[in-house]
Write a protein that holds these residues in place. Sequence first.
Motif, PDB file in Angstrom:
ATOM      1  N   GLU A 165       0.942  -1.837  -0.416  1.00 54.67           N
ATOM      2  CA  GLU A 165      -0.248   0.130  -0.138  1.00 54.67           C
ATOM      3  C   GLU A 165       0.218   1.243  -0.196  1.00 54.67           C
ATOM      4  N   LYS A 166       0.352   2.158  -0.517  1.00 55.67           N
ATOM      5  CA  LYS A 166       0.821   4.013  -0.308  1.00 55.67           C
ATOM      6  C   LYS A 166       0.575   4.061   0.300  1.00 55.67           C
ATOM      7  N   VAL A 167       1.302   5.266   1.396  1.00 56.32           N
ATOM      8  CA  VAL A 167       1.385   5.904   2.072  1.00 56.32           C
ATOM      9  C   VAL A 167       1.560   7.207   1.618  1.00 56.32           C
ATOM     10  N   VAL A 168       1.367   8.193   3.055  1.00 52.70           N
ATOM     11  CA  VAL A 168       2.100   9.920   2.217  1.00 52.70           C
ATOM     12  C   VAL A 168       2.108  10.698   4.204  1.00 52.70           C
ATOM     13  N   PHE A 169       3.009  10.346   4.425  1.00 53.13           N
ATOM     14  CA  PHE A 169       3.816  11.733   5.191  1.00 53.13           C
ATOM     15  C   PHE A 169       3.276  13.218   5.188  1.00 53.13           C
ATOM     16  N   GLY A 170       3.322  13.400   6.296  1.00 55.20           N
ATOM     17  CA  GLY A 170       2.680  15.176   6.324  1.00 55.20           C
ATOM     18  C   GLY A 170       3.144  16.214   6.418  1.00 55.20           C
ATOM     19  N   THR A 171       4.054  15.678   7.496  1.00 47.18           N
ATOM     20  CA  THR A 171       4.077  15.987   8.745  1.00 47.18           C
ATOM     21  C   THR A 171       5.908  16.113   8.570  1.00 47.18           C
ATOM     22  N   VAL A 172       6.477  17.290   8.041  1.00 46.41           N
ATOM     23  CA  VAL A 172       7.143  17.059   7.383  1.00 46.41           C
ATOM     24  C   VAL A 172       8.434  18.889   8.202  1.00 46.41           C
TER      25      VAL A 172
END
Length: 321
Positions: A165-172
Motif C-alpha cells: 500500500e502507498k502512504v503519505v506523511f505530511g509532517t515534514v
Amino acid sequence: LGGVRTIVRHPVKAAGHILGHKLEVIHGHHRRVRHMPPKIPKHPMQDIDQNMNELITYSDLKIRWQWTCRFGTSRMKIARHWTPKPNTFPQVKPTCAFVWHRDMPHLGLAAEMPAKGLWSKLNKLNKFNRQDLFAVFKSSPLHQHKVTVGDLVQCERLHDREAGEKVVFGTVLLVGSKQFTIIGKPTVPYAKVKATIEQQTLTRDMIIFKYKRRKKQSKFLRKRHYVTMIRIDEIVVDPAADHTDPPPPKPLRLLDLWANRWLDPVEKQGIEMVEGAYGQLVPKVAELYDGSEHQPGTYHRRGLTSCYRFMPDPQHTHWKL
C-alpha cells in the motif's frame, strides 16, 4: 466483568486541599477475591429453591452474584485524561524558512518560499535533482526519520495497512538539498513524503530480566514490538500546491467503520441509496449515522485520511500518543 470503565480522581493534595484531575480507567480481568462468598445461587440461572418470579428476589440475587469480586487497583489502564485543552484559536498557520546556500550566512529573516516563478523555472531547467533531496519527517508522535529517496525505514506500526500500500506523511520538519534548505517552523506546509509499505513484521526478541533481591525470585521475559517497514518513494516539494488536507471520505455504511476497512465493489452493490437534501445520492443508513468521527483521530489511526500528520503539525487530529 473485565473492561469496566470507572471515573476516578487523583488523591487530594495535603497543602491547599487541591483536588486532582479526573481520570477514566479501565479495570482489567484480574480481580481480587473478597472473603465474602455469595449466598446461593452462585448464578441467578442456577437457582431452583428461590422463587425467581419475584422481582425483588431476582434483583437481590443478581446483585450479590455480580459484585462478589472487587477489581484490583494494580491492574488498571488509563482510558482518557480530562485535561484542559490549550486555547489555540485562531490556529497558528504553519510557516517555514527557505534558505539558499549561496546566500549563507543570512542575517535577516528568510522568505517562506522562493521568489515567484523561480521555483517553476528551476523545475523546467532541471537545475536540481529531486533524487538528491533529503527530509526529516515524523512517522508517529514520538519518532523522526531523516531519509532520502530509496531508503528503507522501520517505523511504528501503521494500523490496518498491508504490504504494497502507498502512504503519505505530511509532517515534514526539514527539507534540504545541495542548493537550498527549508526549515519548518514548526513544519514545512508544502512538503510531503510518499512511501510504500514493504512489510508488517515484528522486531527481534528483547530479553528482560527481573530480579528481587533476598527473595530468590527472578525471571526472564521476551518482548517483540510490531513495526512497519516502509520504502521512501518520493519527497514532494511544491510551494504552488494547496497544502490543506481534504476531509476524509465518509463510509457508505457502518460496516465500513466497524470492520476497519473499505468495502469491496461487490459489497457496495447491495447498499440502499436514497436522494439527499441537495439532490445527491446518499446511503439510507446516513439517516441514522452520517459517518462522522465519534472522537478526534479515529480516521487518522485507521489510515483513512489523505496523509499521516502528527504533533506539532497544526493539521494533526490524533488525541493520544
